[in-house]
Scaffold this motif. Structure first.
Motif, PDB file in Angstrom:
ATOM      1  N   ALA A  25       0.828  -1.205   0.000  1.00  0.00           N
ATOM      2  CA  ALA A  25       0.000   0.000   0.000  1.00  0.00           C
ATOM      3  C   ALA A  25       0.863   1.256   0.000  1.00  0.00           C
ATOM      4  N   ALA A  26       1.946   1.246   0.771  1.00  0.00           N
ATOM      5  CA  ALA A  26       2.838   2.402   0.813  1.00  0.00           C
ATOM      6  C   ALA A  26       3.494   2.645  -0.546  1.00  0.00           C
ATOM      7  N   VAL A  27       3.909   1.572  -1.204  1.00  0.00           N
ATOM      8  CA  VAL A  27       4.528   1.697  -2.526  1.00  0.00           C
ATOM      9  C   VAL A  27       3.523   2.246  -3.536  1.00  0.00           C
ATOM     10  N   LEU A  32       1.802   6.698  -6.890  1.00  0.00           N
ATOM     11  CA  LEU A  32       0.678   7.391  -7.523  1.00  0.00           C
ATOM     12  C   LEU A  32       0.711   8.895  -7.295  1.00  0.00           C
ATOM     13  N   TYR A  33       1.051   9.322  -6.082  1.00  0.00           N
ATOM     14  CA  TYR A  33       0.880  10.720  -5.726  1.00  0.00           C
ATOM     15  C   TYR A  33       2.183  11.518  -5.641  1.00  0.00           C
ATOM     16  N   LEU A  34       3.325  10.858  -5.708  1.00  0.00           N
ATOM     17  CA  LEU A  34       4.588  11.589  -5.764  1.00  0.00           C
ATOM     18  C   LEU A  34       5.046  11.798  -7.201  1.00  0.00           C
ATOM     19  N   VAL A  41       5.886   1.719 -13.388  1.00  0.00           N
ATOM     20  CA  VAL A  41       7.046   0.878 -13.067  1.00  0.00           C
ATOM     21  C   VAL A  41       6.656  -0.182 -12.045  1.00  0.00           C
ATOM     22  N   VAL A  42       5.872   0.222 -11.044  1.00  0.00           N
ATOM     23  CA  VAL A  42       5.400  -0.721 -10.028  1.00  0.00           C
ATOM     24  C   VAL A  42       4.576  -1.827 -10.684  1.00  0.00           C
ATOM     25  N   VAL A  43       3.683  -1.438 -11.583  1.00  0.00           N
ATOM     26  CA  VAL A  43       2.828  -2.416 -12.262  1.00  0.00           C
ATOM     27  C   VAL A  43       3.663  -3.352 -13.131  1.00  0.00           C
ATOM     28  N   ILE A  44       4.573  -2.790 -13.912  1.00  0.00           N
ATOM     29  CA  ILE A  44       5.415  -3.615 -14.782  1.00  0.00           C
ATOM     30  C   ILE A  44       6.242  -4.603 -13.959  1.00  0.00           C
ATOM     31  N   GLY A 142      -6.001  10.592 -13.127  1.00  0.00           N
ATOM     32  CA  GLY A 142      -5.697   9.174 -13.239  1.00  0.00           C
ATOM     33  C   GLY A 142      -5.207   8.533 -11.945  1.00  0.00           C
ATOM     34  N   ALA A 143      -4.498   9.296 -11.111  1.00  0.00           N
ATOM     35  CA  ALA A 143      -4.026   8.735  -9.840  1.00  0.00           C
ATOM     36  C   ALA A 143      -5.210   8.340  -8.966  1.00  0.00           C
ATOM     37  N   ASN A 144      -6.241   9.176  -8.945  1.00  0.00           N
ATOM     38  CA  ASN A 144      -7.435   8.850  -8.159  1.00  0.00           C
ATOM     39  C   ASN A 144      -8.177   7.647  -8.744  1.00  0.00           C
TER      40      ASN A 144
END
Length: 273
Positions: A25-27, A32-34, A41-44, A142-144
């Protein structure tokens, strides 16, 4: 028999599972918001690990899928969808299929149909499905949208787990014996509630729109989880891997997300302009 130390009656190591979930969750929130593209990259990375697990599982049945071109195609689809839109996304998918078939061509004719079929299957699941993250994330909000997708899907797992542990009595499917109708009801309540809340709060949509999103998500998440169970049963494995303490493999965690991603993108695109 009492559950193992640190475990639960479902066999899951609950403290380890909670710690892993909080770390993920932290990642997700940070990426998303930074810096929004960091979520790609996280998804890939996550889907790439899941694909590696799936390739290893298929190999136990003498089905050989070339990981490198499928992985490259997945990364290109995720990025292409985000930066260039659905047209380029679709083109990259077609090129990926052409590329993986050509790659297998040079390994001989023995088992070609078997391996090529499995390879194209992986180019769709999980690679093509994952590409819709780029479309979901591309709008200014998109982040939301991505957070709603992850949170509502996660609420299905959390609500189902809690209701199943507390009230589960009636088995839902022989495919996954631990699932109960009481757990499904808990998933449904959690998804509808979280969907209605987040769509109204983060996207200024209507509560009924979020509730409908949640209702669709709980069905798709359950189907995705059951399909992963069928794949594991066919391959003769309990978990796809052990990369996530308390959760098993990466594919064991992203199976529901993969099946809810496209409906989430489609509904949010229709509801929120």
């Amino acid at each position: 028999m009492s559950p193992p130390a640190g475990g639960s009656r479902t066999g899951r190591n609950l403290p380890a599972a909670i710690a892993s979930a909080l770390g993920l969750a932290a990642v997700i929130l940070g990426s998303l918001y930074l810096y929004k593209p960091a979520f790609l990259v996280v998804v890939i990375a996550a889907v790439g690990v899941g694909m590696h697990e799936l390739v290893k599982g298929l190999a136990t049945r003498d089905i050989h899928v070339p990981l490198v071109p499928v992985l490259a195609g997945m990364a290109a689809m995720v990025s292409g969808a985000y930066y260039f839109g659905p047209g380029v996304f679709l083109g990259i998918f077609a090129i990926t299929v052409m590329g993986v078939l050509g790659w297998r061509l040079f390994q001989g004719s023995d088992g070609f149909v078997r391996d090529a079929t499995a390879t194209v299957f992986m180019a769709v699941y999980p690679a093509l499905f994952a590409g819709f993250v780029g479309l979901l994330l591309a709008p200014p909000d998109g982040a939301n949208r991505a957070l709603i997708f992850v949170a509502v899907t996660a609420s299905s797992d959390i609500g189902g787990y809690a209701a199943g542990v507390l009230f589960g009595r009636h088995k839902m499917s022989i495919i996954s014996p631990k699932k109960t109708w009481e757990g499904f009801a808990g998933s449904a309540i959690a998804c509808v509630a979280v969907g209605g809340w987040l769509v109204a709060w983060l996207l200024k949509g209507q509560i009924w729109q979020g509730a409908l999103l949640g209702a669709v998500v709980v069905i798709c998440a359950t189907v995705g989880d059951l399909i992963e169970s069928v794949i594991k049963r066919d391959l003769g494995v309990k978990d796809m891997g052990s990369v996530l303490p308390g959760h098993g493999g990466m594919m064991d965690r992203i199976d529901s997300l993969l099946f809810t991603l496209v409906p989430c993108w489609l509904l949010l695109a229709a509801f929120v302009r």
